[in-house]
Design a protein around this motif. Structure first.
Motif, short mmCIF file in Angstrom:
data_model
loop_
_atom_site.label_atom_id
_atom_site.label_comp_id
_atom_site.label_asym_id
_atom_site.label_seq_id
_atom_site.Cartn_x
_atom_site.Cartn_y
_atom_site.Cartn_z
N SER A 46 0.85 -1.00 0.27
CA SER A 46 -0.11 0.05 -0.13
C SER A 46 0.99 1.30 -0.07
O SER A 46 1.59 1.38 0.83
CB SER A 46 -0.81 -0.16 1.39
OG SER A 46 -1.51 1.18 1.38
N LEU A 47 0.49 2.21 -1.05
CA LEU A 47 1.16 3.65 -0.90
C LEU A 47 0.13 4.56 -0.27
O LEU A 47 -0.95 4.66 -0.72
CB LEU A 47 1.74 4.08 -2.12
CG LEU A 47 3.01 2.95 -2.95
CD1 LEU A 47 3.30 3.27 -4.20
CD2 LEU A 47 4.17 3.11 -2.10
N ASP A 48 0.85 5.47 0.70
CA ASP A 48 -0.06 6.15 1.39
C ASP A 48 0.43 7.53 1.38
O ASP A 48 1.79 7.54 1.75
CB ASP A 48 -0.35 5.53 2.83
CG ASP A 48 -1.31 4.12 2.64
OD1 ASP A 48 -2.54 4.40 2.71
OD2 ASP A 48 -0.62 3.22 2.60
N PRO A 49 -0.36 8.59 1.60
CA PRO A 49 0.30 9.93 1.86
C PRO A 49 0.84 10.26 3.09
O PRO A 49 2.05 11.16 2.96
CB PRO A 49 -1.04 10.86 1.67
CG PRO A 49 -2.19 10.05 1.04
CD PRO A 49 -1.79 8.53 1.15
N ALA A 321 5.39 5.53 -8.10
CA ALA A 321 3.89 5.45 -8.06
C ALA A 321 3.71 6.18 -6.82
O ALA A 321 2.40 7.13 -6.76
CB ALA A 321 3.48 3.87 -7.73
N PHE A 322 4.40 6.17 -5.82
CA PHE A 322 4.42 7.00 -4.73
C PHE A 322 4.30 8.51 -4.98
O PHE A 322 3.45 9.46 -4.58
CB PHE A 322 5.40 6.89 -3.50
CG PHE A 322 5.49 7.90 -2.48
CD1 PHE A 322 4.24 7.47 -1.74
CD2 PHE A 322 6.44 8.49 -2.20
CE1 PHE A 322 4.36 8.32 -0.49
CE2 PHE A 322 6.38 9.33 -1.10
CZ PHE A 322 5.02 9.24 -0.21
N LYS A 327 0.73 13.69 -6.50
CA LYS A 327 0.27 14.58 -7.47
C LYS A 327 -1.07 14.13 -8.25
O LYS A 327 -1.32 14.80 -9.23
CB LYS A 327 1.33 14.58 -8.68
CG LYS A 327 2.73 15.01 -8.23
CD LYS A 327 3.28 15.55 -9.53
CE LYS A 327 4.65 16.43 -9.05
NZ LYS A 327 4.27 17.78 -8.77
N GLY A 328 -1.83 13.31 -7.49
CA GLY A 328 -3.29 13.10 -7.97
C GLY A 328 -3.33 12.35 -9.04
O GLY A 328 -4.19 12.07 -9.68
N ARG A 329 -2.14 11.41 -9.27
CA ARG A 329 -2.17 10.63 -10.68
C ARG A 329 -2.89 9.20 -10.31
O ARG A 329 -3.23 8.48 -11.27
CB ARG A 329 -0.59 10.40 -11.04
CG ARG A 329 0.01 11.44 -11.74
CD ARG A 329 1.11 11.23 -12.85
NE ARG A 329 2.02 12.61 -12.79
CZ ARG A 329 2.94 12.85 -12.09
NH1 ARG A 329 3.50 11.74 -11.61
NH2 ARG A 329 3.53 13.77 -12.28
N ASN A 330 -2.73 8.88 -8.97
CA ASN A 330 -3.74 7.75 -8.74
C ASN A 330 -5.05 7.96 -8.88
O ASN A 330 -5.56 9.18 -8.95
CB ASN A 330 -3.55 7.35 -7.36
CG ASN A 330 -3.80 8.41 -6.30
OD1 ASN A 330 -3.65 9.38 -6.55
ND2 ASN A 330 -4.63 7.96 -5.48
N PHE A 331 -5.98 7.02 -8.99
CA PHE A 331 -7.34 7.03 -9.21
C PHE A 331 -7.91 5.89 -8.24
O PHE A 331 -8.05 4.77 -8.61
CB PHE A 331 -7.87 6.71 -10.77
CG PHE A 331 -8.97 7.19 -10.92
CD1 PHE A 331 -10.33 7.37 -10.02
CD2 PHE A 331 -9.50 7.58 -12.13
CE1 PHE A 331 -11.61 7.99 -10.30
CE2 PHE A 331 -10.94 7.86 -12.76
CZ PHE A 331 -11.69 7.95 -11.66
N LEU A 335 -1.73 1.05 -4.93
CA LEU A 335 -1.29 -0.34 -4.77
C LEU A 335 0.11 -0.56 -5.43
O LEU A 335 0.20 0.08 -6.70
CB LEU A 335 -2.04 -1.50 -4.87
CG LEU A 335 -3.53 -1.40 -3.75
CD1 LEU A 335 -4.48 -2.69 -4.27
CD2 LEU A 335 -2.96 -1.45 -2.45
N VAL A 336 0.95 -1.57 -5.18
CA VAL A 336 2.02 -1.92 -5.95
C VAL A 336 1.79 -3.45 -5.81
O VAL A 336 1.80 -3.96 -4.81
CB VAL A 336 3.48 -1.49 -5.52
CG1 VAL A 336 4.53 -2.10 -6.36
CG2 VAL A 336 3.56 -0.14 -5.36
#
Ligand SMILES: NC(=O)c1ccc[n+]([C@@H]2O[C@H](COP(=O)([O-])OP(=O)(O)OC[C@H]3O[C@@H](n4cnc5c(N)ncnc54)[C@H](OP(=O)(O)O)[C@@H]3O)[C@@H](O)[C@H]2O)c1
Length: 339
Positions: A46-49, A321-322, A327-331, A335-336
């Motif tokens: 999990s990648l998290d702020p 990915a992180f 930058k808001g590129r996730n939707f 995850l990785v």
């Protein structure tokens, strides 16, 4: 087994925006297990702020991530070797496995690994809607905002892992729910996929007055609860529309995580509107997690709670990915996939 573990260490601390150079990939041989140990093959990271805050040196609610150690992070995976009676090979587990392919741990450490069941709920969801982000949404909404049916709740970063769950839980409790998100496609998903009543694209409204006007139109009865994930101009615009006795759950301030100044423009509204503004950290409310996870798990298993994932492939993709998440590129949940 002669296994090698690919791991990402924190190599240096960023000033302002982080870069891929702040991380270093190493390959470490995995030693033979000793009594009490378990070896987990991590399937998803999990990648998290919050990880951005841990990269800093300064004082915060948690200790900084030490340099030259494996980056902290939640994981789900499968036990592939065990010298503990508590875990069998094949058990699926969630834990803080870090940015690495394998986790070697002493299973006697309390709470280090939790067994999970993926027969009704996909394994990856234990890092999202049925994991820490879901519990964050549940706690902030129900214990801080405590909305009544018919009230209006606003959620920023509405298409994300936390925000999407907040809105759906608030709708289930009979609220009018208005999201704020970046871009047309995210706003469409927030309304059409997650069932929010409306969603405002903040990128169309760089000035707080313009965003405030859009919020006023979407919230004709004013705002009673705000689940704040972003801060800055978004929070300013929300506060201009808050009703008397509004509650703001301060969950995150992602617009300031790289050190950008995020002043509050009209703090006098806290007094004028007798507002409650309360920050919270979900890991400080562990006794409530079972209750939250029970509701979230039931809703996901029955299809009533929807979620979306952005999945990067392979441990090597974790740093980029992180940076994209910030930058808001996730939707949806970032995850990785490690297998
Ligand atoms: N208090 C706690 O215990 C706790 C626990 C978990 C998470 N959180 C906080 O909850 C928030 C959401 O976390 P998450 O895991 O669900 O992440 P997420 O919403 O899945 O992803 C982060 C989103 O934040 C938005 N964003 C990033 N930079 C922004 C900026 N400068 N201005 C406006 N929006 C920006 C982006 O969405 P757009 O494209 O829509 O801008 C991005 O997709 C974060 O603030 C996080 O720190 C707090």
């Amino acid at each position: 087994m002669n296994l090698v573990n690919k791991q990402y260490l924190l190599a240096s601390r960023p000033t302002g925006e982080p870069s891929v150079d702040n991380f270093r990939l190493v390959e470490t041989p995995i030693p033979a297990l000793v009594d009490g140990q378990v070896l987990v093959r991590n399937h998803y990271l999990s990648l998290d702020p919050y990880m951005r805050g841990r990269m800093n040196e300064g004082r915060s609610y948690a200790e900084p991530q030490p340099l030259n150690q494996v980056m902290v992070g939640g994981t789900v995976g499968e036990v592939v070797d065990s010298r503990s009676p508590q875990f069998q090979v094949g058990d699926q587990v969630v834990g803080m496995g870090g940015w690495q392919q394998y986790l070697l741990v002493d299973a006697n450490q309390r709470g280090v690994l939790q067994k999970v069941d993926s027969s009704q709920i996909p394994l990856s969801a234990y890092l999202g809607a049925v994991g820490m982000p879901g519990v964050t949404a549940w706690y902030g909404l129900l214990k801080v905002i405590a909305p009544q049916a018919g009230e209006t709740v606003v959620v920023s970063a509405a298409s994300g892992a936390v925000g999407s769950v907040v809105g759906q839980l608030a709708r289930l409790r009979g609220c009018r729910v208005v999201g704020i998100a970046g871009g047309t496609e995210k706003c469409r998903a927030v309304v059409e996929d997650y069932g929010f009543d409306a969603c405002i694209d903040y990128r169309q409204h760089p000035e707080p007055q313009s965003l405030a006007a859009a919020l006023q139109a979407a919230c004709p009865n004013g705002i009673d609860g705000d689940f704040e994930n972003v801060g800055g101009t978004i929070l300013d615009a929300v506060m201009l529309n808050c009703n008397a006795f509004a509650r703001i759950a301060v969950c995150g301030m992602i617009s300031g995580y790289n050190g950008e100044p995020i002043p509050m423009r009209a703090p006098q509204l806290i007094l004028v509107n007798r507002m409650k503004i309360e920050g919270f950290i979900v890991s400080e409310h562990l006794p409530l997690w079972p209750e939250a996870l029970k509701e979230l798990g039931t809703l996901v298993a029955s299809g009533q709670l929807k979620y979306r994932e952005s999945v990067a492939q392979g441990i090597e993709s974790a740093p980029a990915a992180f940076l994209g998440l910030l930058k808001g590129r996730n939707f949806g949940k970032q995850l990785v996939r490690l297998i």
